[in-house]
Design an enzyme around this catalytic site. Structure first.
Site, PDB file in Angstrom:
ATOM      1  N   SER A 171       0.360  -0.748   0.184  1.00  0.00           N
ATOM      2  CA  SER A 171      -0.271   0.558   0.248  1.00  0.00           C
ATOM      3  C   SER A 171       0.412   1.414   0.145  1.00  0.00           C
ATOM      4  O   SER A 171       1.460   1.557  -0.531  1.00  0.00           O
ATOM      5  CB  SER A 171      -0.221  -0.301   1.164  1.00  0.00           C
ATOM      6  OG  SER A 171      -2.052   0.915   1.244  1.00  0.00           O
ATOM      7  N   ASP A 269     -10.221  -3.502  -4.923  1.00  0.00           N
ATOM      8  CA  ASP A 269      -9.128  -2.177  -3.771  1.00  0.00           C
ATOM      9  C   ASP A 269      -8.860  -0.914  -5.390  1.00  0.00           C
ATOM     10  O   ASP A 269      -8.907  -1.543  -6.591  1.00  0.00           O
ATOM     11  CB  ASP A 269      -8.142  -3.563  -3.848  1.00  0.00           C
ATOM     12  CG  ASP A 269      -7.274  -2.152  -3.499  1.00  0.00           C
ATOM     13  OD1 ASP A 269      -7.522  -1.219  -3.000  1.00  0.00           O
ATOM     14  OD2 ASP A 269      -5.846  -2.453  -4.062  1.00  0.00           O
ATOM     15  N   HIS A 299      -8.911  -4.459  -0.100  1.00  0.00           N
ATOM     16  CA  HIS A 299      -7.093  -4.439  -0.557  1.00  0.00           C
ATOM     17  C   HIS A 299      -6.619  -4.983   0.865  1.00  0.00           C
ATOM     18  O   HIS A 299      -5.403  -5.093   1.253  1.00  0.00           O
ATOM     19  CB  HIS A 299      -7.158  -2.364   0.062  1.00  0.00           C
ATOM     20  CG  HIS A 299      -6.162  -1.974   0.147  1.00  0.00           C
ATOM     21  ND1 HIS A 299      -4.985  -1.767  -1.252  1.00  0.00           N
ATOM     22  CD2 HIS A 299      -5.490  -1.200   1.427  1.00  0.00           C
ATOM     23  CE1 HIS A 299      -4.043  -0.754  -0.246  1.00  0.00           C
ATOM     24  NE2 HIS A 299      -4.060  -1.031   0.668  1.00  0.00           N
TER      25      HIS A 299
END
Length: 337
Positions: A171, A269, A299
């Protein structure tokens, strides 16, 4: 013919139903979100049976000129520290959390670092960077660069091999890992073998964001507003900052000379567009790049090991990729456009 909206994996749905009653409110400020998320980390990991495996560890705090010090933790693949001549690959990894929360002390991240070190037979150097909005860009990329430089410089005394380095992140940490790869190319050009990016944010302008993919029921306009707020508190008030390469690696004028990359995205996501566009841009620049989209996943569903088959497969896939660091690299022809 109408296109069916992607559906969440039934195993992910089951876990999220189980965790929903345990989750605290998200919070309106970064500090509230950080505090609530930190409180939920041990609750979630206990509920899912996630616990750290035995591994030798060592912590260091290193100076970063002009910015706050950076903290790091070294993980060895065994309960004993590796001998200096062990020649193990070294993965430098940065956690995710929207630049505003999480850290190497979180139970889930700590457990993951230990398992990957053990299962891949490598040394993991987990770097910690300052949270936004208290500290803003470019402090975080500079802290991550300092962690990487420390790991490369001290690789041999850790039992590692400075010719078998890799960078990774998830991320927001994927953003910082990719930025560190660019900084390495621009500053030192150390021989990094691999980038491993999981559900990465790579364009902070939001141009590749896909809110329609998001698994939650949050309206797209509200989601975009929230995402812009998270980025603004990291980058500051000047929108032009988002176009700087170390803020948005996908927008670098050239990606030539970067390490080969393996990128993972999730079907549900909003960041999937970032990772997939980066893989295409790397390939166009002649950089070997592979991107895998995990169907039905969100995610964060890679967290749910032992409960979601796709999460377990993703771990095995990542371990297999990391184990290639023990091998000699494949040399591909120059096909840059």
């Amino acid at each position: 013919m109408a296109r069916n909206r992607p559906k969440m994996d039934a195993f992910v749905e089951a876990v999220e139903r189980r965790l929903a009653p345990l989750q605290p409110p998200q919070g309106k400020t970064a500090q509230e979100r950080r505090r609530n998320a930190a409180a939920f980390d041990p609750v979630m990991t206990a509920e899912l049976g996630i616990a750290p495996v035995p591994a030798a560890t060592e912590e260091h705090t290193i100076p970063v000129p002009g910015h706050p010090d950076a903290r790091l933790r070294v993980y060895w693949p065994t309960p004993e520290r590796a001998a200096e001549d062990a020649g193990l690959p070294v993965l430098v990894y940065f956690f995710g959390g929207g630049f505003e929360l999480a850290g190497i002390d979180w139970v889930w991240w700590d457990a993951m670092f230990r398992e990957r070190a053990r299962d891949a037979g490598i040394i993991v150097v987990a770097g910690e960077y300052s949270h936004a909005p208290e500290v803003t860009y470019p402090a975080q990329p500079e802290q991550c660069w300092a962690v990487f430089e420390w790991a490369a410089t001290h690789a041999r005394e850790l039992g590692g091999d400075a010719d078998r380095l890799a960078l990774g992140g998830g991320s927001a940490g994927g953003n910082l890992a990719a930025a560190t790869a660019l900084m390495n190319r621009d500053r030192k050009n150390r021989p990094v073998r691999l980038q491993v990016l999981e559900m990465p944010l790579l364009d902070t302008t939001g141009a590749h964001l896909e809110p329609e993919a998001q698994s939650s029921l949050v309206p797209k306009a509200l989601f975009r507003r929230f995402a812009r707020g998270i980025i603004a508190q990291y980058l500051g008030k000047d929108p032009a900052t988002a176009r700087e390469p170390y803020a948005s690696p996908l927008r670098a004028p050239s990606l030539r000379g970067l390490p080969p990359a393996v990128i993972y995205t999730a079907e549900l996501d909003a960041l999937r567009g970032d990772g997939e566009a980066y893989a295409r841009a790397l390939a166009d620049a002649g950089v070997p790049a592979t991107c895998l989209r995990v169907i039905g996943q969100s995610h964060g569903s890679g967290t749910y090991r032992g409960h979601v088959p796709a999460a377990d497969h993703l771990h095995r896939e990542l371990v297999a990729v990391l184990r290639t660091l023990h091998d000699e690299p494949v040399v591909y022809p120059d096909v840059a456009r």
